[in-house]
Structure formats: structure tokens, C-alpha cells
Design an enzyme around this catalytic site. Structure first.
Site, short mmCIF file in Angstrom:
data_model
loop_
_atom_site.label_atom_id
_atom_site.label_comp_id
_atom_site.label_asym_id
_atom_site.label_seq_id
_atom_site.Cartn_x
_atom_site.Cartn_y
_atom_site.Cartn_z
N SER A 11 -23.47 27.34 23.63
CA SER A 11 -23.31 27.64 22.20
C SER A 11 -22.06 26.96 21.70
O SER A 11 -20.94 27.26 22.14
CB SER A 11 -23.19 29.15 21.99
OG SER A 11 -22.58 29.39 20.73
N HIS A 36 -27.22 25.32 21.56
CA HIS A 36 -27.43 26.49 20.70
C HIS A 36 -26.45 26.44 19.53
O HIS A 36 -25.24 26.35 19.72
CB HIS A 36 -27.19 27.74 21.57
CG HIS A 36 -27.46 29.04 20.91
ND1 HIS A 36 -28.71 29.62 20.86
CD2 HIS A 36 -26.63 29.92 20.29
CE1 HIS A 36 -28.64 30.79 20.25
NE2 HIS A 36 -27.39 31.00 19.88
N ASP A 38 -25.09 28.36 16.29
CA ASP A 38 -25.00 29.68 15.66
C ASP A 38 -24.68 29.54 14.19
O ASP A 38 -23.61 29.05 13.82
CB ASP A 38 -23.91 30.51 16.35
CG ASP A 38 -24.36 31.01 17.70
OD1 ASP A 38 -25.41 31.66 17.76
OD2 ASP A 38 -23.66 30.75 18.70
N MET A 40 -24.03 31.34 10.66
CA MET A 40 -23.59 32.64 10.11
C MET A 40 -23.19 32.47 8.66
O MET A 40 -22.56 31.48 8.29
CB MET A 40 -22.37 33.14 10.90
CG MET A 40 -22.60 33.25 12.39
SD MET A 40 -21.11 33.77 13.22
CE MET A 40 -21.68 33.80 14.92
N HIS A 69 -29.82 29.34 15.64
CA HIS A 69 -29.89 30.81 15.65
C HIS A 69 -29.40 31.27 14.29
O HIS A 69 -28.20 31.22 14.02
CB HIS A 69 -29.02 31.34 16.81
CG HIS A 69 -28.87 32.82 16.84
ND1 HIS A 69 -27.92 33.46 17.62
CD2 HIS A 69 -29.54 33.80 16.20
CE1 HIS A 69 -28.02 34.77 17.45
NE2 HIS A 69 -28.98 35.01 16.59
N MET A 71 -28.26 33.63 11.73
CA MET A 71 -27.72 34.97 11.45
C MET A 71 -27.35 35.00 9.97
O MET A 71 -26.17 35.03 9.59
CB MET A 71 -26.50 35.23 12.34
CG MET A 71 -26.85 35.40 13.80
SD MET A 71 -25.43 35.19 14.89
CE MET A 71 -25.46 33.42 15.11
N MET A 140 -30.26 39.83 21.96
CA MET A 140 -28.81 39.79 21.75
C MET A 140 -28.15 40.78 22.70
O MET A 140 -28.51 41.96 22.73
CB MET A 140 -28.45 40.14 20.30
CG MET A 140 -28.82 39.09 19.26
SD MET A 140 -28.16 37.45 19.58
CE MET A 140 -26.38 37.75 19.56
N ASP A 178 -28.16 36.20 24.76
CA ASP A 178 -27.07 35.60 23.99
C ASP A 178 -25.95 36.61 23.77
O ASP A 178 -26.16 37.64 23.12
CB ASP A 178 -27.63 35.13 22.64
CG ASP A 178 -26.63 34.38 21.78
OD1 ASP A 178 -25.50 34.13 22.25
OD2 ASP A 178 -26.98 34.05 20.63
C1 DX5 Z 1 -22.90 35.62 18.69
C2 DX5 Z 1 -23.60 34.29 18.86
C3 DX5 Z 1 -23.49 33.75 20.21
C4 DX5 Z 1 -22.10 33.42 20.64
C5 DX5 Z 1 -22.02 33.62 22.11
O1 DX5 Z 1 -23.03 36.02 17.39
O2 DX5 Z 1 -24.98 34.41 18.56
O3 DX5 Z 1 -24.35 32.63 20.44
O4 DX5 Z 1 -21.69 32.13 20.33
O5 DX5 Z 1 -20.70 33.49 22.47
P1 DX5 Z 1 -20.13 34.04 23.84
O6 DX5 Z 1 -20.90 33.36 24.93
O7 DX5 Z 1 -18.71 33.67 23.78
O8 DX5 Z 1 -20.38 35.53 23.85
ZN ZN Z 2 -26.39 32.73 19.15
#
Ligand code: DX5
Ligand code: ZN
Length: 225
Positions: A11, A36, A38, A40, A69, A71, A140, A178
Site C-alpha cells: 500500500s 494497493h 488507498d 480517502m 481501495h 474509502m 479490513m 488490509d
Molecule cells: C487503511 C488502508 C490501508 C493502509 C494499511 O485505511 O486501507 O491500506 O494503508 O496500512 P498499514 O499496513 O500500515 O496498516
Molecule cells: Zn487499503
């Protein structure tokens, strides 16, 4: 030795954004299976990260598949943008997709693979009607929003139950986890039934090269998972 069935998805949320392209190249060279991304929006989760522009910038940098992903609130508004930017797979949350079936089929109509994901407190029954239509389920293992959080151990039983659900419906659906995945928690998640591991801070931790960090996770995995 890693079992070939377990995939690693670094990620980039935890990467050094000043040299993001190089970090992705390092992950590819170290044998990552996909990247991956993320996404947000500061509403669905209390943090803002990156959008389709980052995907577009990374697309020529790596031959690895990129997965988004999402969010974000109202994910339907951004599906085309991510598809056009070059992702291979789009993962949407079951919590905020009011018409999840429509959203899932919208992603498919864009020619992309589709995943659904659920937060730690979301019951797995939320998957039951949509499961036959998806390529991937992401469990998650932290509350989404930030990297570097502690793995929530009660999600292990949930992973086991999702594994059973998938095996009963369509065993080829990928089961990904994740959040808080590192050399200690990765083997537990794999034993519980996960086959794709997302890891951010355990891979881009700035203490060791990306390849060394990935090897540390791989060598902790059970040999016959
Ligand atoms: C959390 C994300 C993850 C995050 C994981 O909201 O969806 O993908 O980047 O990070 P680590 O591996 O540091 O928990
Ligand atoms: Zn993620």
C-alpha cells in the site's frame, strides 16, 4: 519460502511521496503482485490521501496491476475516473454503497475487476447477496483511515468465516486483508484463509529497503498455506 498462492499488495499510503515512482519500482522489483492505492476523501474516513491523478502518474511507471481501495462517499461518482486512470481493480465499501449491486456492475461494465470490502464492525452477512458477482473480498483488519494501526485480532475469526462463505459460493474469489499486516500478523491472516496481503507501513517503513521488508513478511508465511 513463500507459498506461490499468497500475493503481496504493498500500500503506497505509507510510501515516500516525494519519490513515489521509485518506491513502486522497488516494490515491483522485490516481487510485489499488485500495488494497493488507498483513496480517502475526509468524509467516509477522517483523512485525505490521493485520487485518480496519482494512479495516472503511476500507470507508466510499473507493469504491476494497480488496485484502488475507495474509502469515499458516493464512490459511483469516481468509478470512470479511476478506470480511465488505469486501475485493474476497484474495491468499494459495502457500508456506503446504497445500491451496491449497481455499483459492482458499473465497475464490471467499465471492464475492471471488482472487490467489496467491509469494516471491522460490519457483519459478513452484508456480503451474502453480492458475493457471486465479485472478484475479491477485502476484510479490513483495522478501521480504515490511517496506515500504521494495530491489527484487530478479532478479525481473524471473521476472515475464517468469510473464507468459508467464499469456498461455498465461488472459491476463486480472492480473499484479501488490509491493515496492520506485518511479519507477525501475516501468517495468522493466511492461516485464517487470506490469500492477498495488503501491507503499508511494514513495507515502506523507511528503516530498511523495500525488498528486505517484503522478504521479512514472505519468510514468516506458513510453507503450506
Ligand atoms: C487503511 C488502508 C490501508 C493502509 C494499511 O485505511 O486501507 O491500506 O494503508 O496500512 P498499514 O499496513 O500500515 O496498516
Ligand atoms: Zn487499503
Amino acid at each position: 519460502m513463500t507459498t506461490p498462492t499468497i500475493k503481496l499488495a504493498p500500500s503506497i499510503l505509507a510510501a515516500d511521496f516525494a519519490v513515489l515512482g521509485q518506491q513502486v519500482r522497488d516494490a515491483e522489483q522485490a516481487g510485489a503482485d499488485r500495488i494497493h492505492v488507498d483513496v480517502m476523501d475526509g468524509h467516509f474516513v477522517p483523512n485525505i490521501s490521493m485520487g485518480p491523478h496519482v494512479v495516472k502518474a503511476l500507470r507508466p511507471v510499473t507493469s504491476l496491476p494497480l488496485e484502488a481501495h475507495l474509502m469515499i462517499e458516493e464512490p459511483d461518482r469516481f468509478l470512470e475516473a479511476f478506470a480511465e486512470a488505469g486501475v485493474e481493480r476497484i474495491i468499494v465499501h459495502v457500508e456506503n454503497a446504497v445500491n451496491l449491486h449497481r455499483t459492482v456492475h458499473h465497475v464490471k461494465a467499465l471492464g475492471k475487476k471488482v472487490g467489496v470490502t467491509l469494516n471491522p464492525a460490519t457483519p459478513i452477512v452484508a456480503l451474502s447477496e453480492i458475493l457471486p458477482d465479485v472478484d475479491l473480498v477485502l476484510v479490513m483488519t483495522v478501521n480504515p483511515g490511517f496506515g500504521g494501526q494495530k491489527f484487530i485480532a478479532t478479525t481473524l475469526d471473521k476472515i475464517r468465516r468469510v473464507r468459508r462463505m467464499i469456498d461455498a459460493v465461488r472459491p476463486d474469489i480472492e480473499l484479501e486483508v488490509d491493515g496492520g499486516i506485518d511479519a507477525a500478523t501475516a501468517p495468522q491472516a493466511v492461516q485464517a484463509g487470506a490469500r492477498v496481503l495488503v501491507a503499508g507501513s511494514a513495507i515502506f517503513n523507511h528503516r530498511e529497503p523495500v525488498a528486505a521488508a517484503m522478504d521479512r513478511i514472505r519468510s514468516a508465511l506458513p510453507a503450506n498455506a
